[in-house]
Motif scaffolding. Sequence first.
Motif, PDB file in Angstrom:
ATOM      1  N   PHE A 349       0.845  -1.191   0.000  1.00 52.40           N
ATOM      2  CA  PHE A 349       0.000   0.000   0.000  1.00 52.40           C
ATOM      3  C   PHE A 349       0.889   1.253   0.000  1.00 52.40           C
ATOM      4  CE2 PHE A 349      -2.261   3.364   2.258  1.00 52.40           C
ATOM      5  CZ  PHE A 349      -3.455   3.402   1.573  1.00 52.40           C
ATOM      6  N   ASP A 350       1.873   1.280   0.906  1.00 47.47           N
ATOM      7  CA  ASP A 350       2.769   2.444   0.987  1.00 47.47           C
ATOM      8  C   ASP A 350       3.520   2.651  -0.330  1.00 47.47           C
ATOM      9  OD1 ASP A 350       1.959   2.771   3.574  1.00 47.47           O
ATOM     10  OD2 ASP A 350       3.750   1.872   4.477  1.00 47.47           O
ATOM     11  N   LEU A 351       3.937   1.540  -0.920  1.00 43.89           N
ATOM     12  CA  LEU A 351       4.691   1.653  -2.171  1.00 43.89           C
ATOM     13  C   LEU A 351       3.808   2.196  -3.300  1.00 43.89           C
ATOM     14  CD1 LEU A 351       7.629   0.447  -3.180  1.00 43.89           C
ATOM     15  CD2 LEU A 351       6.059  -0.742  -4.670  1.00 43.89           C
ATOM     16  N   LEU A 352       2.551   1.751  -3.340  1.00 47.50           N
ATOM     17  CA  LEU A 352       1.642   2.258  -4.382  1.00 47.50           C
ATOM     18  C   LEU A 352       1.441   3.764  -4.217  1.00 47.50           C
ATOM     19  CD1 LEU A 352      -1.147  -0.458  -4.815  1.00 47.50           C
ATOM     20  CD2 LEU A 352       0.864  -0.036  -6.228  1.00 47.50           C
ATOM     21  N   VAL A 353       1.372   4.213  -2.959  1.00 45.17           N
ATOM     22  CA  VAL A 353       1.225   5.654  -2.716  1.00 45.17           C
ATOM     23  C   VAL A 353       2.480   6.384  -3.224  1.00 45.17           C
ATOM     24  CG1 VAL A 353       1.027   7.436  -0.919  1.00 45.17           C
ATOM     25  CG2 VAL A 353      -0.357   5.361  -0.768  1.00 45.17           C
ATOM     26  N   GLU A 354       3.652   5.809  -2.961  1.00 45.25           N
ATOM     27  CA  GLU A 354       4.909   6.418  -3.436  1.00 45.25           C
ATOM     28  C   GLU A 354       4.937   6.531  -4.956  1.00 45.25           C
ATOM     29  OE1 GLU A 354       7.787   7.757  -2.019  1.00 45.25           O
ATOM     30  OE2 GLU A 354       6.400   7.815  -0.350  1.00 45.25           O
ATOM     31  N   VAL A 355       4.444   5.481  -5.631  1.00 44.89           N
ATOM     32  CA  VAL A 355       4.467   5.480  -7.104  1.00 44.89           C
ATOM     33  C   VAL A 355       3.397   6.431  -7.643  1.00 44.89           C
ATOM     34  CG1 VAL A 355       4.071   4.058  -9.159  1.00 44.89           C
ATOM     35  CG2 VAL A 355       5.420   3.156  -7.268  1.00 44.89           C
ATOM     36  N   GLY A 356       2.235   6.450  -6.976  1.00 40.18           N
ATOM     37  CA  GLY A 356       1.112   7.248  -7.488  1.00 40.18           C
ATOM     38  C   GLY A 356       1.202   8.722  -7.158  1.00 40.18           C
ATOM     39  N   LEU A 357       1.868   9.043  -6.045  1.00 33.11           N
ATOM     40  CA  LEU A 357       1.888  10.443  -5.624  1.00 33.11           C
ATOM     41  C   LEU A 357       3.288  11.013  -5.498  1.00 33.11           C
ATOM     42  CD1 LEU A 357      -0.816  10.430  -2.766  1.00 33.11           C
ATOM     43  CD2 LEU A 357      -1.122  10.827  -5.208  1.00 33.11           C
ATOM     44  N   GLY A 358       4.311  10.176  -5.595  1.00 36.42           N
ATOM     45  CA  GLY A 358       5.667  10.660  -5.367  1.00 36.42           C
ATOM     46  C   GLY A 358       6.594  10.287  -6.508  1.00 36.42           C
ATOM     47  N   ALA A 359       7.827   9.897  -6.143  1.00 42.25           N
ATOM     48  CA  ALA A 359       8.825   9.556  -7.162  1.00 42.25           C
ATOM     49  C   ALA A 359       9.190   8.081  -7.064  1.00 42.25           C
ATOM     50  CB  ALA A 359      10.059  10.434  -6.990  1.00 42.25           C
ATOM     51  N   GLY A 360       8.260   7.251  -6.527  1.00 43.22           N
ATOM     52  CA  GLY A 360       8.554   5.846  -6.274  1.00 43.22           C
ATOM     53  C   GLY A 360       8.728   4.999  -7.534  1.00 43.22           C
ATOM     54  N   THR A 361       9.437   3.887  -7.359  1.00 43.87           N
ATOM     55  CA  THR A 361       9.577   2.884  -8.417  1.00 43.87           C
ATOM     56  C   THR A 361       9.183   1.541  -7.803  1.00 43.87           C
ATOM     57  OG1 THR A 361      11.878   2.526  -7.848  1.00 43.87           O
ATOM     58  CG2 THR A 361      11.460   4.119  -9.578  1.00 43.87           C
ATOM     59  N   ALA A 364      11.438  -5.284  -8.635  1.00 46.32           N
ATOM     60  CA  ALA A 364      11.064  -6.394  -9.530  1.00 46.32           C
ATOM     61  C   ALA A 364      10.260  -7.502  -8.828  1.00 46.32           C
ATOM     62  CB  ALA A 364      12.306  -6.960 -10.203  1.00 46.32           C
ATOM     63  N   PRO A 365      10.631  -7.942  -7.597  1.00 44.36           N
ATOM     64  CA  PRO A 365       9.871  -9.047  -6.981  1.00 44.36           C
ATOM     65  C   PRO A 365       8.399  -8.683  -6.762  1.00 44.36           C
ATOM     66  CG  PRO A 365      11.910  -8.633  -5.772  1.00 44.36           C
ATOM     67  CD  PRO A 365      11.771  -7.553  -6.783  1.00 44.36           C
ATOM     68  N   LEU A 366       8.155  -7.421  -6.408  1.00 41.38           N
ATOM     69  CA  LEU A 366       6.775  -7.019  -6.170  1.00 41.38           C
ATOM     70  C   LEU A 366       5.994  -7.006  -7.488  1.00 41.38           C
ATOM     71  CD1 LEU A 366       4.516  -5.991  -4.422  1.00 41.38           C
ATOM     72  CD2 LEU A 366       5.360  -3.678  -4.787  1.00 41.38           C
ATOM     73  N   ALA A 367       6.630  -6.466  -8.538  1.00 42.08           N
ATOM     74  CA  ALA A 367       5.962  -6.444  -9.845  1.00 42.08           C
ATOM     75  C   ALA A 367       5.590  -7.872 -10.226  1.00 42.08           C
ATOM     76  CB  ALA A 367       6.886  -5.826 -10.897  1.00 42.08           C
ATOM     77  N   ALA A 368       6.521  -8.825  -9.973  1.00 39.58           N
ATOM     78  CA  ALA A 368       6.258 -10.227 -10.319  1.00 39.58           C
ATOM     79  C   ALA A 368       5.083 -10.769  -9.508  1.00 39.58           C
ATOM     80  CB  ALA A 368       7.511 -11.060 -10.071  1.00 39.58           C
ATOM     81  N   ALA A 369       4.999 -10.393  -8.205  1.00 38.43           N
ATOM     82  CA  ALA A 369       3.909 -10.894  -7.354  1.00 38.43           C
ATOM     83  C   ALA A 369       2.551 -10.407  -7.872  1.00 38.43           C
ATOM     84  CB  ALA A 369       4.126 -10.433  -5.906  1.00 38.43           C
ATOM     85  N   VAL A 370       2.495  -9.121  -8.271  1.00 38.57           N
ATOM     86  CA  VAL A 370       1.213  -8.569  -8.755  1.00 38.57           C
ATOM     87  C   VAL A 370       0.833  -9.227 -10.080  1.00 38.57           C
ATOM     88  CG1 VAL A 370       0.064  -6.479  -9.606  1.00 38.57           C
ATOM     89  CG2 VAL A 370       1.471  -6.371  -7.543  1.00 38.57           C
TER      90      VAL A 370
END
Length: 383
Positions: A349-361, A364-370
């Motif tokens: 959840f925190d990471l999605l907020v970083e990507v959606g509202l900040g400068a997050g990336t 790879a393991p998380l992308a694979a899980a989704v």
Amino acid sequence: MTDVWDVLVVGGGPAGAAAALRAKQLRPGAAVLLLDRDDFPRDKACGDGIAAHGRDELGLLGLPDLIADYRPTQRLSVISPGGVRVSARVARPNHVVPRMVFDARLVEAARARGVVVRRHRVRSLTSQDGRVVVDGELTARSVVAADGAHSTLRRLLGARPTPERHTAIAVRGYADMPDDEDAQLIAMQRAGWPAYAWAFPIGDGTANVGFGMLLPTLHATGLPGRQVLHGRLAELLPHLPARDLRAHHLPLSPGRPKPGVGKVLFAGDAASLINPLTGEGIYYALLSGRLAGEAAVLSAGDPLTAYRRRLRAALGRHLLTTDVLARAAQSPGFIDAAIATAARRPEVFDLLVEVGLGAGTVPAPLAAAVVSRWIRTNLGARG
Ligand SMILES: Cc1cc2nc3c(=O)[nH]c(=O)nc-3n(C[C@H](O)[C@H](O)[C@H](O)COP(=O)(O)OP(=O)(O)OC[C@H]3O[C@@H](n4cnc5c(N)ncnc54)[C@H](O)[C@@H]3O)c2cc1C
């Protein structure tokens, strides 16, 4: 009277104000002119949501308390296109400040720092002896084009406008909402996906509410824009009847923004720096404006090369990430899988907020899980 401005900024939104503020912060003696076609305060169609990252930018600009009198919003609820829900406390609170207030405060802070602010609509640009001449009367060593989604300067310089497939349109209004409601709501819609409605409580008994979708999808309906946008907003948030409805285009980031031409640096919406996953643009406007202001005063000989480098270092990987994710998100099932993962794992959840509202990336393991969850769900649905 200044003959040659060190920095001439066109547009007094967050991008332009940040550029002017930064230029003066780094070089108090610099001659900085900020032009806007409107007087401030002026309204701007927006969700008024200022991410924690935007607040960081205000700190870097020397204005850490600019919005401290607005209540922080601690919770975020998201409903995916397939109806998966996540509601959680955000790692760092966001703010909701009407643009009528926020932009006027930024411009006032720039004026207080010594920036000359004038009402002036820019119509022409030429270059002469390595300098930029605006409307045949104002000469500058460098110009920051922060004139928004329909940037006149971008057009005058022959830069391509944001393609329609990368352009969204959204309507916003204001509705009554109890003061103690402090969760921001994003309700996605499968019909005409990608599309979503939002309700962002301000903390003063009202909320900013709105609905946005991609421009080609709106055109494909064959219906008048007002009818579609107002109708979907009322359908998705029937308990929050909205007033003061106003719509505007959102030039979404295509992954690799064009940073400018010659001595003219594009910032904010004029550089198509809106997050294609969320429609968030204020943080990117403040950030790019700050970097443009820096390049203009610290690298006056070749500000574009310096600005390109700074922008790439700050946002390069993030913009590529959001571009890839926006392509995957064309399938609503991908977003369902991402939100379902976020509902079970707070760090996602925190990471999605970083990507959606900040400068997050995205690691790879998380992308694979989704992706694997998405595939399993799809196979399950077909089987
Ligand atoms: C409905 C809607 C909801 C949104 N919700 C959010 C949200 O909740 N959070 C978020 O972060 N982002 C949101 N965005 C995106 C955000 O509004 C923009 O990304 C942001 O305003 C960009 O700032 P800017 O300074 O680049 O441009 P703007 O804020 O558009 O400022 C551009 C300025 O340039 C001036 N100008 C234009 N042409 C000229 C000219 N020729 N001469 C002189 N001046 C000129 C204009 O008057 C204006 O003041 C939303 C957008 C829309 C449309």
